[in-house]
Design a protein around this motif. Structure first.
Motif, PDB file in Angstrom:
ATOM      1  N   CYS A 400      18.784 -48.950 -27.302  1.00 10.71           N
ATOM      2  CA  CYS A 400      19.899 -48.437 -26.510  1.00 10.71           C
ATOM      3  C   CYS A 400      21.185 -49.185 -26.797  1.00 10.71           C
ATOM      4  N   ARG A 401      21.035 -50.431 -26.878  1.00 10.61           N
ATOM      5  CA  ARG A 401      22.226 -51.240 -27.083  1.00 10.61           C
ATOM      6  C   ARG A 401      22.976 -50.790 -28.319  1.00 10.61           C
ATOM      7  N   GLY A 405      25.919 -48.721 -27.643  1.00 11.05           N
ATOM      8  CA  GLY A 405      26.946 -49.758 -27.691  1.00 11.05           C
ATOM      9  C   GLY A 405      27.177 -50.387 -26.348  1.00 11.05           C
ATOM     10  N   MET A 406      27.819 -51.493 -26.370  1.00  7.50           N
ATOM     11  CA  MET A 406      28.095 -52.220 -25.129  1.00  7.50           C
ATOM     12  C   MET A 406      28.982 -51.398 -24.194  1.00  7.50           C
ATOM     13  N   GLU A 407      29.849 -50.589 -24.807  1.00  7.47           N
ATOM     14  CA  GLU A 407      30.768 -49.820 -23.973  1.00  7.47           C
ATOM     15  C   GLU A 407      30.020 -48.861 -23.055  1.00  7.47           C
ATOM     16  N   ALA A 415      15.395 -50.851 -18.972  1.00  4.13           N
ATOM     17  CA  ALA A 415      14.824 -52.045 -19.631  1.00  4.13           C
ATOM     18  C   ALA A 415      15.886 -52.730 -20.471  1.00  4.13           C
ATOM     19  N   CYS A 416      16.596 -51.893 -21.215  1.00  6.07           N
ATOM     20  CA  CYS A 416      17.630 -52.485 -22.062  1.00  6.07           C
ATOM     21  C   CYS A 416      18.681 -53.143 -21.189  1.00  6.07           C
ATOM     22  N   ARG A 417      18.984 -52.507 -20.153  1.00  3.54           N
ATOM     23  CA  ARG A 417      20.001 -53.095 -19.282  1.00  3.54           C
ATOM     24  C   ARG A 417      19.527 -54.431 -18.745  1.00  3.54           C
ATOM     25  N   LYS A 420      15.188 -56.192 -21.252  1.00  6.55           N
ATOM     26  CA  LYS A 420      13.736 -56.144 -21.440  1.00  6.55           C
ATOM     27  C   LYS A 420      13.438 -55.252 -22.642  1.00  6.55           C
ATOM     28  N   ALA A 421      12.171 -55.137 -22.939  1.00  7.32           N
ATOM     29  CA  ALA A 421      11.794 -54.295 -24.064  1.00  7.32           C
ATOM     30  C   ALA A 421      12.243 -52.865 -23.810  1.00  7.32           C
ATOM     31  N   CYS A 422      12.912 -52.299 -24.784  1.00 11.65           N
ATOM     32  CA  CYS A 422      13.464 -50.964 -24.623  1.00 11.65           C
ATOM     33  C   CYS A 422      12.343 -49.961 -24.365  1.00 11.65           C
TER      34      CYS A 422
END
Length: 427
Positions: A400-401, A405-407, A415-417, A420-422
């Motif tokens: 996800c990141r 992107g960070m935006e 999880a990504c937030r 954690k493991a996506c």
DNA sequence: TATGCCGGGGA
DNA sequence: TCCCCGGCATA
């Protein structure tokens, strides 16, 4: 450091080399003998044995010193190597200069002793054939006339000093020196030469004395010649301290090409004598200086202070020469079998050893490095495995990141937030 | 340096 | 439980 100082003082105080070597050497000798057990043949001098607590203390000190020596040696070894290599190269060019090498070698040998006071041989030479070295020490009355010493003296001092300082050749611990060095020397000189002789080679002995190119077919003859004509000794073999060995060189003549005569000798001899390269200009200059002025030699030796100028460069040169010389001596010893020479050959070999040791040392260091790397690798590998097992291997696919992107963090999976493991882009 | 995740901690 | 973050390992 203290130990080193101690050695140095002893040497400096006692004008005579031998006395130095003797005092120190016995201890070392004992140790090495015990350890190596190689040269057991010679019995220790009573004096040596008598050494009591003081001696023992010294031993301890000396032994402790060994380590530092080795380290230093390594460093310098490199330098010496280079220098030596240069010298050899240069030497290969000119045959005439050999005589210097010989002398040098002597000087080296002497230095060697000093350096390796602990060396196994020092004692032997010391006890058995003190006379040998007498030449080196003009102070001794025995060889007042010996001119050759001059060379040795010059080279000798410088050489010695370094060694004493701890920098010296003595680098290798007691163990390595004998083994490694010998190997190296043997490889270079011993094997090749002897074999060649047997073939259609005729061995002649050429006087290296200045302006004297006399060639004799027998070592005894050349020795006598040198003794009588150059050393001014009237007595026969009795007077011989082995010094003569240094003033003549062994020339191998190919029977086939013998016709050429002596003229061919000079050129041939160098090539034939693998070990002894001819004397070249630059490096030789030092040697030559030391060689040429026999008298200066005498004068210098007594003082013994000569640590100053020649110092390093000279020593290195000496090393090479020394090696060469060693070769000569040995060959002579084998042929003639002079009692003294035998002892000499041994002591001399040791110097080559030093040199070799140096050479070797690098390899050793490398080896260590390799080992290290290996060890590290081994150690590191386990952690990796552990990591892999315990920790999730990073997924190849984008997460996800990366996708958003960070935006657009809002668009990430929880999880990504949460770092954690996506859960969205599972591999 | 950027990523991907784990282990923890606070609310 | 939800959120965050420190920190580690990897690319």
């Amino acid at each position: 450091k203290l130990n080193l100082k101690f050695h140095h003082n002893m040497k400096s105080n006692s004008g005579d080399r031998w006395s130095h070597g003797g005092s120190l050497s016995p201890e070392a000798a004992d140790e090495q003998r015990v350890a190596d057990g190689k040269r057991t043949g010679r019995a220790l001098d009573p004096d040596t044995r008598s050494v009591s607590l003081l001696e023992q203390k010294r031993k301890v000190v000396s032994s402790s010193i060994d380590v530092p020596h080795a380290r230093r040696s390594e460093e310098e070894v490199d330098m010496d190597k280079v220098t030596a290599a240069m010298v050899l190269t240069s030497l290969s060019t000119s045959p005439l200069v050999r005589s210097p090498p010989v002398k040098v070698s002597e000087g080296l040998s002497g230095s060697w002793k000093d350096n390796n006071s602990a060396g196994p041989f020092t004692p032997s030479s010391y006890s058995s054939s003190g006379g040998y070295w007498s030449w080196s020490a003009p102070s001794d009355q025995s060889n007042p006339s010996t001119p050759s010493p001059p060379l040795p003296a010059d080279s000798f001092k410088p050489f010695r000093v370094p060694s004493l300082g701890g920098v010296g050749p003595g680098p290798a611990g007691p163990e390595d020196p004998s083994l490694d060095e010998q190997d190296g020397s043997s490889l270079l000189f011993d094997e090749p030469i002897p074999r060649k002789r047997k073939n259609s080679m005729k061995v002649m002995f050429k006087c290296l004395w200045k302006n004297c190119g006399k060639v004799l077919s027998t070592a005894a003859g050349i020795q006598r010649h040198i003794r009588t004509n150059h050393l001014g000794r009237n007595c026969d073999s009795e007077c011989s301290d082995g010094e003569e060995d240094f003033y003549y060189t062994e020339i191998k003549l190919n029977t086939d090409s013998v016709a050429d005569g002596l003229s061919s000798l000079s050129p041939v001899s160098p090539s034939v004598l693998s070990p002894p390269p001819p004397p070249p200009p630059p490096s030789l200059s030092q040697l030559a200086d030391s060689h040429t002025p026999p008298q200066s030699n005498d004068t210098k030796e007594p003082q013994g202070g000569g640590t100053t100028p020649l110092s390093r460069s000279a020593p290195s040169a000496l090393y090479l020469i020394h090696t060469d010389h060693a070769y000569q001596v040995r060959s002579a010893g084998s042929n003639f079998t002079p009692t003294n020479s035998s002892s000499f050959s041994i002591s001399w070999q040791s110097p080559p050893v030093t040199f070799t040791g140096n050479t070797v040392s690098p390899s050793k260091s490398q080896g260590f490095g390799e080992q290290r790397s290996q060890t590290i690798a081994v150690l590191s590998s386990p952690p990796r495995a552990t990591t892999a097992l315990s920790r999730k291997v990073r997924g190849e696919g984008k997460k996800c990141r990366k996708v958003y992107g960070m935006e657009n963090r809002d668009m990430w999976c929880t999880a990504c937030r949460w770092k954690k493991a996506c859960q969205r882009f599972t591999d």
